[in-house]
Design a protein around this motif. Sequence first.
Motif, PDB file in Angstrom:
ATOM      1  N   LYS A 131       0.837  -1.199   0.000  1.00  0.00           N
ATOM      2  CA  LYS A 131       0.000   0.000   0.000  1.00  0.00           C
ATOM      3  C   LYS A 131       0.876   1.256   0.000  1.00  0.00           C
ATOM      4  O   LYS A 131       0.662   2.185  -0.793  1.00  0.00           O
ATOM      5  CB  LYS A 131      -0.907  -0.009   1.223  1.00  0.00           C
ATOM      6  CG  LYS A 131      -1.808   1.175   1.325  1.00  0.00           C
ATOM      7  CD  LYS A 131      -2.648   1.116   2.587  1.00  0.00           C
ATOM      8  CE  LYS A 131      -3.380   2.419   2.804  1.00  0.00           C
ATOM      9  NZ  LYS A 131      -3.979   2.489   4.119  1.00  0.00           N
ATOM     10  N   ASP A 132       1.893   1.288   0.875  1.00  0.00           N
ATOM     11  CA  ASP A 132       2.781   2.449   0.943  1.00  0.00           C
ATOM     12  C   ASP A 132       3.553   2.642  -0.358  1.00  0.00           C
ATOM     13  O   ASP A 132       3.699   3.770  -0.845  1.00  0.00           O
ATOM     14  CB  ASP A 132       3.788   2.293   2.095  1.00  0.00           C
ATOM     15  CG  ASP A 132       3.137   2.441   3.461  1.00  0.00           C
ATOM     16  OD1 ASP A 132       1.985   2.927   3.528  1.00  0.00           O
ATOM     17  OD2 ASP A 132       3.788   2.069   4.462  1.00  0.00           O
ATOM     18  N   SER A 133       4.038   1.556  -0.922  1.00  0.00           N
ATOM     19  CA  SER A 133       4.824   1.697  -2.142  1.00  0.00           C
ATOM     20  C   SER A 133       3.954   2.155  -3.316  1.00  0.00           C
ATOM     21  O   SER A 133       4.391   2.960  -4.141  1.00  0.00           O
ATOM     22  CB  SER A 133       5.540   0.393  -2.481  1.00  0.00           C
ATOM     23  OG  SER A 133       4.614  -0.631  -2.724  1.00  0.00           O
ATOM     24  N   GLU A 134       2.699   1.696  -3.391  1.00  0.00           N
ATOM     25  CA  GLU A 134       1.807   2.158  -4.454  1.00  0.00           C
ATOM     26  C   GLU A 134       1.497   3.640  -4.297  1.00  0.00           C
ATOM     27  O   GLU A 134       1.454   4.381  -5.293  1.00  0.00           O
ATOM     28  CB  GLU A 134       0.518   1.344  -4.442  1.00  0.00           C
ATOM     29  CG  GLU A 134       0.712  -0.073  -4.964  1.00  0.00           C
ATOM     30  CD  GLU A 134      -0.530  -0.936  -4.792  1.00  0.00           C
ATOM     31  OE1 GLU A 134      -1.551  -0.441  -4.276  1.00  0.00           O
ATOM     32  OE2 GLU A 134      -0.465  -2.121  -5.171  1.00  0.00           O
ATOM     33  N   GLU A 135       1.323   4.093  -3.054  1.00  0.00           N
ATOM     34  CA  GLU A 135       1.085   5.529  -2.819  1.00  0.00           C
ATOM     35  C   GLU A 135       2.297   6.350  -3.246  1.00  0.00           C
ATOM     36  O   GLU A 135       2.162   7.408  -3.864  1.00  0.00           O
ATOM     37  CB  GLU A 135       0.771   5.773  -1.346  1.00  0.00           C
ATOM     38  CG  GLU A 135      -0.599   5.277  -0.917  1.00  0.00           C
ATOM     39  CD  GLU A 135      -0.823   5.436   0.590  1.00  0.00           C
ATOM     40  OE1 GLU A 135       0.079   5.936   1.292  1.00  0.00           O
ATOM     41  OE2 GLU A 135      -1.901   5.044   1.051  1.00  0.00           O
ATOM     42  N   ARG A 136       3.475   5.888  -2.932  1.00  0.00           N
ATOM     43  CA  ARG A 136       4.686   6.620  -3.288  1.00  0.00           C
ATOM     44  C   ARG A 136       4.883   6.667  -4.799  1.00  0.00           C
ATOM     45  O   ARG A 136       5.269   7.692  -5.363  1.00  0.00           O
ATOM     46  CB  ARG A 136       5.899   5.971  -2.631  1.00  0.00           C
ATOM     47  CG  ARG A 136       5.948   6.192  -1.146  1.00  0.00           C
ATOM     48  CD  ARG A 136       7.158   5.563  -0.533  1.00  0.00           C
ATOM     49  NE  ARG A 136       7.178   5.774   0.894  1.00  0.00           N
ATOM     50  CZ  ARG A 136       7.808   5.024   1.760  1.00  0.00           C
ATOM     51  NH1 ARG A 136       8.494   3.984   1.322  1.00  0.00           N
ATOM     52  NH2 ARG A 136       7.774   5.294   3.042  1.00  0.00           N
ATOM     53  N   ILE A 137       4.610   5.558  -5.466  1.00  0.00           N
ATOM     54  CA  ILE A 137       4.764   5.520  -6.924  1.00  0.00           C
ATOM     55  C   ILE A 137       3.772   6.469  -7.589  1.00  0.00           C
ATOM     56  O   ILE A 137       4.123   7.220  -8.503  1.00  0.00           O
ATOM     57  CB  ILE A 137       4.596   4.081  -7.453  1.00  0.00           C
ATOM     58  CG1 ILE A 137       5.810   3.250  -7.050  1.00  0.00           C
ATOM     59  CG2 ILE A 137       4.416   4.064  -8.964  1.00  0.00           C
ATOM     60  CD1 ILE A 137       5.686   1.785  -7.375  1.00  0.00           C
ATOM     61  N   SER A 138       2.522   6.470  -7.131  1.00  0.00           N
ATOM     62  CA  SER A 138       1.533   7.373  -7.734  1.00  0.00           C
ATOM     63  C   SER A 138       1.899   8.829  -7.460  1.00  0.00           C
ATOM     64  O   SER A 138       1.730   9.692  -8.332  1.00  0.00           O
ATOM     65  CB  SER A 138       0.129   7.060  -7.216  1.00  0.00           C
ATOM     66  OG  SER A 138       0.034   7.325  -5.843  1.00  0.00           O
ATOM     67  N   SER A 139       2.425   9.116  -6.288  1.00  0.00           N
ATOM     68  CA  SER A 139       2.854  10.482  -5.972  1.00  0.00           C
ATOM     69  C   SER A 139       4.017  10.893  -6.870  1.00  0.00           C
ATOM     70  O   SER A 139       4.052  12.019  -7.373  1.00  0.00           O
ATOM     71  CB  SER A 139       3.259  10.552  -4.507  1.00  0.00           C
ATOM     72  OG  SER A 139       3.835  11.783  -4.219  1.00  0.00           O
ATOM     73  N   LEU A 140       4.957  10.013  -7.100  1.00  0.00           N
ATOM     74  CA  LEU A 140       6.076  10.311  -7.988  1.00  0.00           C
ATOM     75  C   LEU A 140       5.606  10.551  -9.416  1.00  0.00           C
ATOM     76  O   LEU A 140       6.078  11.462 -10.095  1.00  0.00           O
ATOM     77  CB  LEU A 140       7.091   9.164  -7.973  1.00  0.00           C
ATOM     78  CG  LEU A 140       8.027   9.094  -6.788  1.00  0.00           C
ATOM     79  CD1 LEU A 140       8.822   7.802  -6.805  1.00  0.00           C
ATOM     80  CD2 LEU A 140       8.967  10.286  -6.787  1.00  0.00           C
TER      81      LEU A 140
END
Length: 156
Positions: A131-140
């Motif tokens: 979940k955290d990594s998907e949020e970070r990727i979408s933010s990037l």
Amino acid sequence: MTIEVGIKLEGKVTGITHFGAFVDLSGGVTGLVHISEIADNYVKDVNDHLKIDDVVTVKVINVDKDGKIGLSIKQAVDKPASEQRPQRGPRPDRPGSRDGGKPGFGNRDRGGRKSSYNAPSFEDKMSRFLKDSEERISSLKKNTEGKRGGRGARRM
């Protein structure tokens, strides 16, 4: 005379190195007293404790197959029962001890304070990581989309 582990002998210091002292036992048999086995306190320099030709009492602590003999001066000295350290066993008040510990002591943090936090399972950790990594990727992706064009602002 045979040299066996555990016996105490008299010997003469024949050589001193930075890692210990060589002791002649008898009949040309030589053993090594490692620097950590010279005294109970910290030994920085062997020369501060031993000199060549000193006669010392040593205890045989090991005999290797290739003939090397390990000796100890500090183990050859009999200590009174009050000076000997008690053997340490498992602590019942620690989490993870084999006997389970006292009730209510299992949930402690590193500072010893009571904690209501229960450790998450592996699956919980993995799902949180995803979940955290998907949020970070979408933010990037959001922040880099506008920077991909050459000149000018965003293209729509």
